[in-house]
Design a protein around this motif. Sequence first.
Motif, PDB file in Angstrom:
ATOM      1  N   VAL A 154    -119.842 162.657 -57.351  1.00  0.00           N
ATOM      2  CA  VAL A 154    -118.707 162.285 -57.451  1.00  0.00           C
ATOM      3  C   VAL A 154    -118.363 161.208 -56.563  1.00  0.00           C
ATOM      4  O   VAL A 154    -118.638 161.055 -55.557  1.00  0.00           O
ATOM      5  N   LEU A 155    -117.807 160.024 -57.058  1.00  0.00           N
ATOM      6  CA  LEU A 155    -117.308 158.946 -56.344  1.00  0.00           C
ATOM      7  C   LEU A 155    -115.714 158.709 -56.424  1.00  0.00           C
ATOM      8  O   LEU A 155    -115.154 158.876 -57.524  1.00  0.00           O
ATOM      9  N   ASP A 156    -115.275 158.219 -55.456  1.00  0.00           N
ATOM     10  CA  ASP A 156    -113.901 157.721 -55.205  1.00  0.00           C
ATOM     11  C   ASP A 156    -113.750 156.344 -55.862  1.00  0.00           C
ATOM     12  O   ASP A 156    -114.222 155.520 -55.302  1.00  0.00           O
ATOM     13  N   ALA A 157    -113.181 156.090 -56.700  1.00  0.00           N
ATOM     14  CA  ALA A 157    -112.930 154.871 -57.597  1.00  0.00           C
ATOM     15  C   ALA A 157    -112.371 153.757 -56.597  1.00  0.00           C
ATOM     16  O   ALA A 157    -112.529 152.461 -56.749  1.00  0.00           O
ATOM     17  N   THR A 158    -111.635 153.994 -55.532  1.00  0.00           N
ATOM     18  CA  THR A 158    -110.768 153.332 -54.793  1.00  0.00           C
ATOM     19  C   THR A 158    -111.683 152.533 -53.643  1.00  0.00           C
ATOM     20  O   THR A 158    -111.500 151.512 -53.007  1.00  0.00           O
ATOM     21  N   THR A 159    -112.972 153.278 -53.390  1.00  0.00           N
ATOM     22  CA  THR A 159    -114.011 152.778 -52.537  1.00  0.00           C
ATOM     23  C   THR A 159    -114.703 151.441 -52.852  1.00  0.00           C
ATOM     24  O   THR A 159    -115.175 150.988 -52.119  1.00  0.00           O
ATOM     25  N   GLY A 160    -114.579 151.247 -54.150  1.00  0.00           N
ATOM     26  CA  GLY A 160    -115.122 149.899 -54.606  1.00  0.00           C
ATOM     27  C   GLY A 160    -116.746 149.831 -54.175  1.00  0.00           C
ATOM     28  O   GLY A 160    -117.660 150.604 -54.537  1.00  0.00           O
ATOM     29  N   GLN A 161    -117.202 148.754 -53.697  1.00  0.00           N
ATOM     30  CA  GLN A 161    -118.596 148.450 -53.546  1.00  0.00           C
ATOM     31  C   GLN A 161    -119.207 149.257 -52.476  1.00  0.00           C
ATOM     32  O   GLN A 161    -120.420 149.570 -52.592  1.00  0.00           O
ATOM     33  N   ASN A 162    -118.430 150.004 -51.387  1.00  0.00           N
ATOM     34  CA  ASN A 162    -118.883 151.061 -50.670  1.00  0.00           C
ATOM     35  C   ASN A 162    -119.445 152.330 -51.629  1.00  0.00           C
ATOM     36  O   ASN A 162    -120.234 152.935 -51.017  1.00  0.00           O
ATOM     37  N   GLY A 163    -118.764 152.473 -52.530  1.00  0.00           N
ATOM     38  CA  GLY A 163    -118.916 153.678 -53.518  1.00  0.00           C
ATOM     39  C   GLY A 163    -120.605 153.349 -54.085  1.00  0.00           C
ATOM     40  O   GLY A 163    -121.228 154.171 -54.330  1.00  0.00           O
ATOM     41  N   LEU A 164    -120.864 151.924 -54.194  1.00  0.00           N
ATOM     42  CA  LEU A 164    -122.227 151.789 -54.894  1.00  0.00           C
ATOM     43  C   LEU A 164    -123.294 151.895 -53.648  1.00  0.00           C
ATOM     44  O   LEU A 164    -124.121 152.357 -54.239  1.00  0.00           O
ATOM     45  N   VAL A 165    -122.934 151.641 -52.531  1.00  0.00           N
ATOM     46  CA  VAL A 165    -124.052 152.017 -51.541  1.00  0.00           C
ATOM     47  C   VAL A 165    -124.087 153.533 -51.407  1.00  0.00           C
ATOM     48  O   VAL A 165    -125.448 153.883 -51.149  1.00  0.00           O
ATOM     49  N   GLN A 166    -123.139 154.210 -51.429  1.00  0.00           N
ATOM     50  CA  GLN A 166    -123.340 155.702 -51.551  1.00  0.00           C
ATOM     51  C   GLN A 166    -124.029 156.167 -52.595  1.00  0.00           C
ATOM     52  O   GLN A 166    -124.988 157.100 -52.457  1.00  0.00           O
TER      53      GLN A 166
END
Length: 400
Positions: A323-335
Amino acid sequence: MEFVILAVVIAVVLFGALGGLLISSRRKKPLPPAPPTTPDITAPPAEPHVGDEAETPRDEERRTIEEVDLPEGAAPVALEEPPTIEAPPIEIPEPTAGRLIRLRARLSRSQNALGKGLLTLLSREHLDDETWEEIEDTLLTADVGVQPTQELVDRLRERVKVLGTRTPDDLRGLLREELLTLVGPGMDRTVRTEPEASKPGIVMVVGVNGTGKTTTTGKLARVLVADGRTVVLGAADTFRAAAADQLQTWGERVGAYTVRGPEGGDPASVAFDAVKEGKEMGYDVVLIDTAGRLHTKTGLMDELGKVKRVVEKHAPLDEVLLVLDATTGQNGLVQARVFAEVVDITGIVLTKLDGTAKGGIVVAVQRELGVPVKLVGLGEGADDLAPFEPEAFVDALIGD
């Protein structure tokens, strides 16, 4: 001389006699009369002592309850039954077929800034290098990612040059085709919950705190119930006090069974029990909600790997949804990268996609992990989790 002695003796005898009379008179003085006694109506009656005879002989024949006369007007005492607590009615979730199409208007309100921006730029009379740089910036701002952006711009430049004339309809069709190719219409986006060997299908949901992971698990249960599946929920997020209660509430709404453990207990144990219960009861799907792991905490990530290993002692996992938050942007890719190293991610759930104009994260995260976006969250409603449909998503990006 003798006369004097005689007189002294007589005086002593008389004095002793008078003293004796006085003492005897004091001893015989009558006592004052006792005050008249009146019965004390407030004092309780004297209790019988051991050995006192009872007023009614013990061998007297006893009366039955039917022979005892009740006072006139006395009604039999009715025992009140405890109030019954009615279970909340089970909700019937909205069918999932075409759900994203029905939510398209909501998605397009916040997403079509990307499509409109691209169409405006492509409609310029002269597409010089500066214009193509603006198109690149628009795609990067939407979190499409560097490599996918470069690929899209190169293909657009080539096709626009070949196309020659550029009517609005031509440009819209061209942009739709290229965006759809970038999103990947051929990827298998089925949430695998039907194992070939035996039931139940096992799905583990992972992600960091704040992405809406527990809510997504509950909404996914609604999606499965709407498709006619029976569901067991495993509340393996034992570190957050309200997580198990929240998940159980979601389950009760649609009739899903929840397995939970003590607060602060072993998450792997709860996950193990959930799968065991699901197999014994013959349920179709087991959804395991794990604790929100900070991807910087190595120990916690290792524990997530332990949950996966323990569950697989029962049966292999059919899905591991990130589950990723779409608003986090590139930080979501790191996660996403860190989670992919610990567990084998098979699908992505993007939440809060309705609250951002950066719909390009769909492309970026798929390219990063090599796995498809399978579900998207488009609001706070119970039925706002939808299977991802590339065509409907691209249409919402471009707008009318």
